[in-house]
Design a protein around this motif. Sequence first.
Motif, PDB file in Angstrom:
ATOM      1  N   PRO A  57      -8.437   1.764   0.855  1.00 21.46           N
ATOM      2  CA  PRO A  57      -7.692   0.506   0.988  1.00 21.46           C
ATOM      3  C   PRO A  57      -6.420   0.742   1.810  1.00 21.46           C
ATOM      4  CG  PRO A  57      -7.308   1.468  -1.166  1.00 21.46           C
ATOM      5  CD  PRO A  57      -8.333   2.335  -0.488  1.00 21.46           C
ATOM      6  N   LEU A  58      -5.904  -0.320   2.396  1.00 20.36           N
ATOM      7  CA  LEU A  58      -4.648  -0.193   3.122  1.00 20.36           C
ATOM      8  C   LEU A  58      -3.494  -0.232   2.127  1.00 20.36           C
ATOM      9  CD1 LEU A  58      -4.871  -2.301   6.407  1.00 20.36           C
ATOM     10  CD2 LEU A  58      -5.260   0.129   6.049  1.00 20.36           C
ATOM     11  N   LEU A  59      -2.811   0.890   2.011  1.00 20.64           N
ATOM     12  CA  LEU A  59      -1.614   1.003   1.182  1.00 20.64           C
ATOM     13  C   LEU A  59      -0.440   1.166   2.124  1.00 20.64           C
ATOM     14  CD1 LEU A  59      -2.833   3.472  -1.575  1.00 20.64           C
ATOM     15  CD2 LEU A  59      -2.190   1.095  -1.904  1.00 20.64           C
ATOM     16  N   LEU A  60       0.499   0.244   2.071  1.00 17.86           N
ATOM     17  CA  LEU A  60       1.598   0.221   3.033  1.00 17.86           C
ATOM     18  C   LEU A  60       2.903   0.693   2.407  1.00 17.86           C
ATOM     19  CD1 LEU A  60       0.859  -3.235   4.719  1.00 17.86           C
ATOM     20  CD2 LEU A  60       0.060  -0.965   5.414  1.00 17.86           C
ATOM     21  N   THR A  61       3.642   1.473   3.193  1.00 19.82           N
ATOM     22  CA  THR A  61       4.964   1.928   2.765  1.00 19.82           C
ATOM     23  C   THR A  61       5.853   2.093   3.997  1.00 19.82           C
ATOM     24  OG1 THR A  61       6.110   3.514   1.331  1.00 19.82           O
ATOM     25  CG2 THR A  61       4.533   4.437   2.887  1.00 19.82           C
ATOM     26  N   PRO A  62       7.147   1.850   3.878  1.00 19.82           N
ATOM     27  CA  PRO A  62       8.042   2.054   5.024  1.00 19.82           C
ATOM     28  C   PRO A  62       8.168   3.538   5.355  1.00 19.82           C
ATOM     29  CG  PRO A  62       9.048   0.618   3.377  1.00 19.82           C
ATOM     30  CD  PRO A  62       7.835   1.237   2.740  1.00 19.82           C
ATOM     31  N   VAL A  63       8.221   3.836   6.653  1.00 18.22           N
ATOM     32  CA  VAL A  63       8.448   5.201   7.129  1.00 18.22           C
ATOM     33  C   VAL A  63       9.452   5.162   8.264  1.00 18.22           C
ATOM     34  CG1 VAL A  63       6.174   6.084   6.427  1.00 18.22           C
ATOM     35  CG2 VAL A  63       6.466   5.111   8.710  1.00 18.22           C
ATOM     36  N   CYS A  64      10.192   6.252   8.377  1.00 22.89           N
ATOM     37  CA  CYS A  64      11.196   6.327   9.437  1.00 22.89           C
ATOM     38  C   CYS A  64      11.496   7.789   9.758  1.00 22.89           C
ATOM     39  CB  CYS A  64      12.477   5.601   9.035  1.00 22.89           C
ATOM     40  SG  CYS A  64      13.329   6.312   7.610  1.00 22.89           S
ATOM     41  N   ALA A  65      12.220   7.994  10.830  1.00 25.87           N
ATOM     42  CA  ALA A  65      12.669   9.337  11.184  1.00 25.87           C
ATOM     43  C   ALA A  65      13.675   9.812  10.138  1.00 25.87           C
ATOM     44  CB  ALA A  65      13.310   9.323  12.567  1.00 25.87           C
ATOM     45  N   PRO A  66      13.672  11.103   9.817  1.00 27.59           N
ATOM     46  CA  PRO A  66      14.648  11.618   8.838  1.00 27.59           C
ATOM     47  C   PRO A  66      16.088  11.312   9.218  1.00 27.59           C
ATOM     48  CG  PRO A  66      12.977  13.278   9.308  1.00 27.59           C
ATOM     49  CD  PRO A  66      12.745  12.147  10.272  1.00 27.59           C
ATOM     50  N   ARG A 155       4.493   1.712  -2.722  1.00 27.97           N
ATOM     51  CA  ARG A 155       3.402   1.437  -1.791  1.00 27.97           C
ATOM     52  C   ARG A 155       2.663   0.215  -2.324  1.00 27.97           C
ATOM     53  NH1 ARG A 155       0.392   7.190  -0.965  1.00 27.97           N
ATOM     54  NH2 ARG A 155      -0.140   6.746  -3.114  1.00 27.97           N
ATOM     55  N   HIS A 156       2.363  -0.715  -1.418  1.00 31.16           N
ATOM     56  CA  HIS A 156       1.669  -1.934  -1.833  1.00 31.16           C
ATOM     57  C   HIS A 156       0.375  -2.090  -1.062  1.00 31.16           C
ATOM     58  CE1 HIS A 156       4.891  -3.291  -4.402  1.00 31.16           C
ATOM     59  NE2 HIS A 156       5.757  -3.080  -3.439  1.00 31.16           N
ATOM     60  N   THR A 157      -0.655  -2.531  -1.778  1.00 35.27           N
ATOM     61  CA  THR A 157      -1.953  -2.750  -1.162  1.00 35.27           C
ATOM     62  C   THR A 157      -1.916  -4.014  -0.322  1.00 35.27           C
ATOM     63  OG1 THR A 157      -3.038  -1.716  -3.048  1.00 35.27           O
ATOM     64  CG2 THR A 157      -4.412  -3.038  -1.617  1.00 35.27           C
ATOM     65  N   TYR A 158      -2.417  -3.906   0.889  1.00 32.77           N
ATOM     66  CA  TYR A 158      -2.621  -5.067   1.747  1.00 32.77           C
ATOM     67  C   TYR A 158      -4.084  -5.469   1.574  1.00 32.77           C
ATOM     68  CZ  TYR A 158      -1.779  -8.052   5.812  1.00 32.77           C
ATOM     69  OH  TYR A 158      -1.613  -9.137   6.651  1.00 32.77           O
ATOM     70  N   PRO A 159      -4.426  -6.751   1.631  1.00 34.10           N
ATOM     71  CA  PRO A 159      -5.813  -7.162   1.340  1.00 34.10           C
ATOM     72  C   PRO A 159      -6.793  -6.823   2.468  1.00 34.10           C
ATOM     73  CG  PRO A 159      -4.527  -9.068   1.981  1.00 34.10           C
ATOM     74  CD  PRO A 159      -3.563  -7.906   1.890  1.00 34.10           C
ATOM     75  N   ALA A 160      -6.795  -5.563   2.845  1.00 33.57           N
ATOM     76  CA  ALA A 160      -7.692  -5.079   3.893  1.00 33.57           C
ATOM     77  C   ALA A 160      -7.957  -3.604   3.620  1.00 33.57           C
ATOM     78  CB  ALA A 160      -7.051  -5.264   5.268  1.00 33.57           C
ATOM     79  N   GLY A 161      -8.871  -3.051   4.360  1.00 32.85           N
ATOM     80  CA  GLY A 161      -9.177  -1.644   4.166  1.00 32.85           C
ATOM     81  C   GLY A 161      -9.855  -1.056   5.385  1.00 32.85           C
ATOM     82  N   ILE A 162     -10.068   0.245   5.337  1.00 31.40           N
ATOM     83  CA  ILE A 162     -10.798   0.960   6.371  1.00 31.40           C
ATOM     84  C   ILE A 162     -12.193   1.213   5.813  1.00 31.40           C
ATOM     85  CG2 ILE A 162     -10.900   3.063   7.755  1.00 31.40           C
ATOM     86  CD1 ILE A 162      -7.792   3.120   7.515  1.00 31.40           C
ATOM     87  N   TYR A 163     -13.184   0.775   6.559  1.00 35.35           N
ATOM     88  CA  TYR A 163     -14.566   0.796   6.090  1.00 35.35           C
ATOM     89  C   TYR A 163     -15.444   1.646   7.009  1.00 35.35           C
ATOM     90  CZ  TYR A 163     -13.435  -3.202   3.081  1.00 35.35           C
ATOM     91  OH  TYR A 163     -12.897  -4.026   2.132  1.00 35.35           O
ATOM     92  N   LEU A 164     -16.530   2.138   6.438  1.00 35.24           N
ATOM     93  CA  LEU A 164     -17.560   2.814   7.208  1.00 35.24           C
ATOM     94  C   LEU A 164     -18.743   1.862   7.347  1.00 35.24           C
ATOM     95  CD1 LEU A 164     -18.503   5.455   8.552  1.00 35.24           C
ATOM     96  CD2 LEU A 164     -19.560   6.054   6.356  1.00 35.24           C
ATOM     97  N   GLN A 192      -6.496  12.627  -2.120  1.00 26.83           N
ATOM     98  CA  GLN A 192      -5.848  13.577  -3.030  1.00 26.83           C
ATOM     99  C   GLN A 192      -4.442  13.919  -2.538  1.00 26.83           C
ATOM    100  OE1 GLN A 192      -7.916  17.299  -3.468  1.00 26.83           O
ATOM    101  NE2 GLN A 192      -6.776  17.843  -5.296  1.00 26.83           N
ATOM    102  N   VAL A 193      -4.315  14.217  -1.246  1.00 24.72           N
ATOM    103  CA  VAL A 193      -3.013  14.573  -0.671  1.00 24.72           C
ATOM    104  C   VAL A 193      -2.020  13.425  -0.808  1.00 24.72           C
ATOM    105  CG1 VAL A 193      -1.817  15.094   1.493  1.00 24.72           C
ATOM    106  CG2 VAL A 193      -3.917  16.306   0.913  1.00 24.72           C
ATOM    107  N   MET A 194      -2.497  12.195  -0.579  1.00 27.22           N
ATOM    108  CA  MET A 194      -1.609  11.027  -0.609  1.00 27.22           C
ATOM    109  C   MET A 194      -1.551  10.363  -1.981  1.00 27.22           C
ATOM    110  SD  MET A 194      -0.375  11.102   2.397  1.00 27.22           S
ATOM    111  CE  MET A 194       0.496   9.547   2.524  1.00 27.22           C
ATOM    112  N   ALA A 195      -2.156  11.014  -2.994  1.00 23.93           N
ATOM    113  CA  ALA A 195      -2.125  10.517  -4.391  1.00 23.93           C
ATOM    114  C   ALA A 195      -2.637   9.080  -4.490  1.00 23.93           C
ATOM    115  CB  ALA A 195      -0.721  10.623  -4.967  1.00 23.93           C
ATOM    116  N   ILE A 196      -3.832   8.860  -3.918  1.00 27.67           N
ATOM    117  CA  ILE A 196      -4.474   7.548  -3.990  1.00 27.67           C
ATOM    118  C   ILE A 196      -5.599   7.629  -4.997  1.00 27.67           C
ATOM    119  CG2 ILE A 196      -5.783   5.817  -2.683  1.00 27.67           C
ATOM    120  CD1 ILE A 196      -4.359   6.906  -0.160  1.00 27.67           C
ATOM    121  N   ALA A 197      -5.549   6.762  -5.985  1.00 27.79           N
ATOM    122  CA  ALA A 197      -6.577   6.787  -7.052  1.00 27.79           C
ATOM    123  C   ALA A 197      -7.886   6.248  -6.537  1.00 27.79           C
ATOM    124  CB  ALA A 197      -6.091   5.963  -8.232  1.00 27.79           C
TER     125      ALA A 197
END
Length: 197
Positions: A57-66, A155-164, A192-197
């Motif tokens: 699923p698309l999980l969105l979070t703000p990111v920026c340069a340190p 992190r908030h889920t956006y109502p979209a995802g990446i599908y195969l 696992q790395v991004m702690a997504i259930a």
Amino acid sequence: MPTVLNLWLADRLPNFRRLHPSVDLEISTSGKRANFDLAIVDEFVYKAGPALTLLIPLLLTPVCAPSLLEGPVPLRSPADLVNHHLIHECETMRWKRWLEQEGVLETTPKSSTTLDDCTLIMREAINGAGIALADTIMAQDFLQQGKLVAPFHARHTYPAGIYLHQRRSIGNKPGTGLFQDWLLAEVADHKQVMAIA
């Protein structure tokens, strides 16, 4: 989906080639869903049909340069984001939705840029041009490399995802099965790395 290829899959493909040197790959980012064995696509959840298997699923979070964390405008809470230059992907609704989910009622930023290319969005964020709203696939490698930071844990889920999307007529082509199994293992590692259930 060029974003997945450019920001995540490309750096993992050498591992697949090392494991399966006899499998020939032909990869296209044209967006045309014809003459393919497997396609990685983004789709809104309500539009996803039975031919699509959700990878993530698309999980969105703000990111920026340190460097922005040490700048003159503090980032102590999500409400502080509107005092920064926000980078939008195609439209402003994702940021507006994310801020509202954090209880921020004034969602109009001091300034903003709208871009339609996620690779460019990530480069702009890395270069300190502003704060981007990224999904975990876009951000994983840059966060691990320290080129980007996530100033907030939310992190908030956006109502979209990446599908195969697997074409039904491919049967049991061995190379396709090997690639699909490898891809699913890489996605599981990402989760696992991004702690997504």
